[in-house]
Write a protein that holds these residues in place. Structure first.
Motif, PDB file in Angstrom:
ATOM      1  N   ILE A   1       0.867  -1.173   0.000  1.00  0.00           N
ATOM      2  CA  ILE A   1       0.000   0.000   0.000  1.00  0.00           C
ATOM      3  C   ILE A   1       0.902   1.222   0.000  1.00  0.00           C
ATOM      4  O   ILE A   1       1.785   1.350   0.862  1.00  0.00           O
ATOM      5  CB  ILE A   1      -0.931   0.034   1.230  1.00  0.00           C
ATOM      6  CG1 ILE A   1      -1.928  -1.133   1.186  1.00  0.00           C
ATOM      7  CG2 ILE A   1      -1.677   1.366   1.310  1.00  0.00           C
ATOM      8  CD1 ILE A   1      -2.786  -1.258   2.437  1.00  0.00           C
ATOM      9  N   GLU A   2       0.702   2.096  -0.973  1.00  0.00           N
ATOM     10  CA  GLU A   2       1.532   3.286  -1.094  1.00  0.00           C
ATOM     11  C   GLU A   2       0.634   4.505  -1.245  1.00  0.00           C
ATOM     12  O   GLU A   2      -0.213   4.544  -2.140  1.00  0.00           O
ATOM     13  CB  GLU A   2       2.453   3.179  -2.316  1.00  0.00           C
ATOM     14  CG  GLU A   2       3.435   2.012  -2.228  1.00  0.00           C
ATOM     15  CD  GLU A   2       4.100   1.702  -3.563  1.00  0.00           C
ATOM     16  OE1 GLU A   2       5.327   1.542  -3.577  1.00  0.00           O
ATOM     17  OE2 GLU A   2       3.370   1.637  -4.577  1.00  0.00           O
ATOM     18  N   LEU A   3       0.808   5.462  -0.363  1.00  0.00           N
ATOM     19  CA  LEU A   3       0.069   6.707  -0.487  1.00  0.00           C
ATOM     20  C   LEU A   3       0.828   7.666  -1.390  1.00  0.00           C
ATOM     21  O   LEU A   3       2.059   7.600  -1.481  1.00  0.00           O
ATOM     22  CB  LEU A   3      -0.123   7.350   0.896  1.00  0.00           C
ATOM     23  CG  LEU A   3      -0.944   6.574   1.926  1.00  0.00           C
ATOM     24  CD1 LEU A   3      -1.278   7.497   3.098  1.00  0.00           C
ATOM     25  CD2 LEU A   3      -2.217   6.005   1.339  1.00  0.00           C
ATOM     26  N   PRO A   4       0.129   8.574  -2.064  1.00  0.00           N
ATOM     27  CA  PRO A   4       0.825   9.575  -2.881  1.00  0.00           C
ATOM     28  C   PRO A   4       1.825  10.359  -2.034  1.00  0.00           C
ATOM     29  O   PRO A   4       1.507  10.791  -0.920  1.00  0.00           O
ATOM     30  CB  PRO A   4      -0.315  10.477  -3.374  1.00  0.00           C
ATOM     31  CG  PRO A   4      -1.535   9.632  -3.297  1.00  0.00           C
ATOM     32  CD  PRO A   4      -1.326   8.715  -2.132  1.00  0.00           C
ATOM     33  N   ILE A   5       3.033  10.508  -2.545  1.00  0.00           N
ATOM     34  CA  ILE A   5       4.087  11.202  -1.805  1.00  0.00           C
ATOM     35  C   ILE A   5       3.889  12.711  -1.945  1.00  0.00           C
ATOM     36  O   ILE A   5       3.644  13.223  -3.030  1.00  0.00           O
ATOM     37  CB  ILE A   5       5.477  10.807  -2.342  1.00  0.00           C
ATOM     38  CG1 ILE A   5       5.705   9.298  -2.154  1.00  0.00           C
ATOM     39  CG2 ILE A   5       6.571  11.587  -1.637  1.00  0.00           C
ATOM     40  CD1 ILE A   5       6.971   8.786  -2.805  1.00  0.00           C
ATOM     41  N   ASN A   6       3.980  13.421  -0.828  1.00  0.00           N
ATOM     42  CA  ASN A   6       3.971  14.882  -0.879  1.00  0.00           C
ATOM     43  C   ASN A   6       5.301  15.413  -0.345  1.00  0.00           C
ATOM     44  O   ASN A   6       6.226  14.643  -0.099  1.00  0.00           O
ATOM     45  CB  ASN A   6       2.773  15.458  -0.098  1.00  0.00           C
ATOM     46  CG  ASN A   6       2.778  15.031   1.365  1.00  0.00           C
ATOM     47  OD1 ASN A   6       3.813  15.001   2.022  1.00  0.00           O
ATOM     48  ND2 ASN A   6       1.602  14.702   1.887  1.00  0.00           N
ATOM     49  N   ASP A   7       5.401  16.703  -0.163  1.00  0.00           N
ATOM     50  CA  ASP A   7       6.676  17.301   0.241  1.00  0.00           C
ATOM     51  C   ASP A   7       7.098  16.902   1.644  1.00  0.00           C
ATOM     52  O   ASP A   7       8.260  17.059   2.008  1.00  0.00           O
ATOM     53  CB  ASP A   7       6.592  18.838   0.163  1.00  0.00           C
ATOM     54  CG  ASP A   7       6.494  19.332  -1.269  1.00  0.00           C
ATOM     55  OD1 ASP A   7       6.891  18.574  -2.175  1.00  0.00           O
ATOM     56  OD2 ASP A   7       6.009  20.461  -1.465  1.00  0.00           O
ATOM     57  N   LEU A   8       6.167  16.364   2.421  1.00  0.00           N
ATOM     58  CA  LEU A   8       6.464  16.085   3.815  1.00  0.00           C
ATOM     59  C   LEU A   8       6.373  14.617   4.185  1.00  0.00           C
ATOM     60  O   LEU A   8       7.095  14.150   5.062  1.00  0.00           O
ATOM     61  CB  LEU A   8       5.505  16.891   4.702  1.00  0.00           C
ATOM     62  CG  LEU A   8       5.906  17.116   6.160  1.00  0.00           C
ATOM     63  CD1 LEU A   8       7.269  17.795   6.242  1.00  0.00           C
ATOM     64  CD2 LEU A   8       4.856  17.951   6.862  1.00  0.00           C
ATOM     65  N   LEU A   9       5.493  13.880   3.513  1.00  0.00           N
ATOM     66  CA  LEU A   9       5.211  12.505   3.928  1.00  0.00           C
ATOM     67  C   LEU A   9       5.377  11.507   2.795  1.00  0.00           C
ATOM     68  O   LEU A   9       4.881  11.722   1.688  1.00  0.00           O
ATOM     69  CB  LEU A   9       3.772  12.399   4.451  1.00  0.00           C
ATOM     70  CG  LEU A   9       3.524  12.656   5.936  1.00  0.00           C
ATOM     71  CD1 LEU A   9       2.037  12.606   6.220  1.00  0.00           C
ATOM     72  CD2 LEU A   9       4.256  11.647   6.795  1.00  0.00           C
ATOM     73  N   ASP A  10       6.078  10.423   3.087  1.00  0.00           N
ATOM     74  CA  ASP A  10       6.195   9.277   2.186  1.00  0.00           C
ATOM     75  C   ASP A  10       5.767   8.063   3.003  1.00  0.00           C
ATOM     76  O   ASP A  10       6.521   7.586   3.858  1.00  0.00           O
ATOM     77  CB  ASP A  10       7.641   9.161   1.693  1.00  0.00           C
ATOM     78  CG  ASP A  10       7.888   7.919   0.848  1.00  0.00           C
ATOM     79  OD1 ASP A  10       6.930   7.160   0.615  1.00  0.00           O
ATOM     80  OD2 ASP A  10       9.039   7.695   0.439  1.00  0.00           O
ATOM     81  N   ILE A  11       4.548   7.578   2.769  1.00  0.00           N
ATOM     82  CA  ILE A  11       3.990   6.475   3.562  1.00  0.00           C
ATOM     83  C   ILE A  11       3.753   5.269   2.663  1.00  0.00           C
ATOM     84  O   ILE A  11       3.065   5.366   1.645  1.00  0.00           O
ATOM     85  CB  ILE A  11       2.653   6.874   4.226  1.00  0.00           C
ATOM     86  CG1 ILE A  11       2.844   8.084   5.148  1.00  0.00           C
ATOM     87  CG2 ILE A  11       2.079   5.704   5.020  1.00  0.00           C
ATOM     88  CD1 ILE A  11       1.571   8.514   5.863  1.00  0.00           C
TER      89      ILE A  11
END
Length: 262
Positions: free
Chosen positions: A68-78
């Motif tokens: 499961i990969e959430l879209p990466i933003n400038d602050l979070l890579d989940i």
């Protein structure tokens, strides 16, 4: 940030109908050399409901993804791994997973699965595969980042850490600690090399912008010599690790019962 991460986990559990067993920080924050603009590299392990495993196609085949990969933003890579995927990699002493189990920044932990994996990791540790993993990482990063007369100076940490991790395995025959300063303090003797590394670390932790600068000849010389020496050491390793599949099968079944209660 912890509250933001925990809120994201609740939504993941609801959206994907899973239970998260464990979540931690990986990467530069776990290694204790974050930059001022470092994002949060959050990694988790999760389990599906029983019925998802009682099917002719296992998780990971076709549309049944095991990540499961959430879209990466400038602050979070989940991102997270499904439990059977994690256990198969664990069986092979997968270094990133072994690092997750030792992370000093744990965001969430539930049920007994991770404690059992942490205990088993002492026996599952395979020095040969872990050494080769670190050596491949350091060789690739050294070749990519540190060959010109001017280099991206912060990239030294992404070569130094795997070199020192491989050195720890050679010296102590155990999985290396995550903390960069611990590796330096135990493996680099007092002197000019250690001073150069610690100065670089202080600059990074102080938030100084470490962009392109002339390469540090003393560190480059150390890396060249250690990569060659440790490669010879790793090539001589031939250690058989017992097959832990039966124990991991039991752990998986126990997890399903413990999490879903029926």
């Amino acid at each position: 940030m912890r509250d933001t991460i925990l809120t994201a986990f609740k939504k993941i559990e609801e959206d994907f109908h899973i239970k998260i067993l464990f979540a931690c920080e990986s990467g530069s924050r776990a290694w204790q050399f974050p930059s001022k603009d470092s994002d949060y590299d959050v990694r988790f392990i999760y389990v599906h409901k029983k019925k998802e495993y009682l099917a002719i196609d296992p998780i990971g085949i076709g549309s049944k993804r095991d990540v499961i990969e959430l879209p990466i933003n400038d602050l979070l890579d989940i991102s997270g791994w499904e439990l059977t995927k994690a256990l198969r990699l664990f069986r092979k002493s997968n270094p990133p997973l072994m690092e997750w189990l030792r992370s000093g920044i744990v965001y969430y932990q539930a049920f007994s699965t991770i404690e059992q994996m942490q205990e088993l990791s002492k026996s599952i540790f395979a020095p040969n595969s872990c050494s080769h993993h670190h050596l491949n990482m350091e060789t690739n990063n050294f070749r990519e980042y540190l060959q010109g007369e001017e280099v991206r100076i912060k990239k030294y940490f992404y070569v130094l850490r795997p070199v020192l991790a491989a050195g720890w395995i050679e010296k102590y025959n155990e999985f290396p600690p995550l903390e960069f300063s611990t590796l330096v303090n135990h493996l680099v003797p007092e002197g000019s090399l250690k001073n150069e590394i610690n100065t670089l670390l202080k600059r990074k932790l102080d938030g100084e912008e470490l962009d392109k600068e002339p390469k540090i000849q003393l560190i480059n010389k150390f890396l060249n010599e250690e990569i060659e020496r440790l490669r010879e050491y790793a090539n001589m390793l031939n250690i058989d690790i017992p097959d832990f599949t039966p124990k991991l099968d039991l752990l998986f079944r126990h997890t399903l019962v413990e999490v879903w209660k029926r």
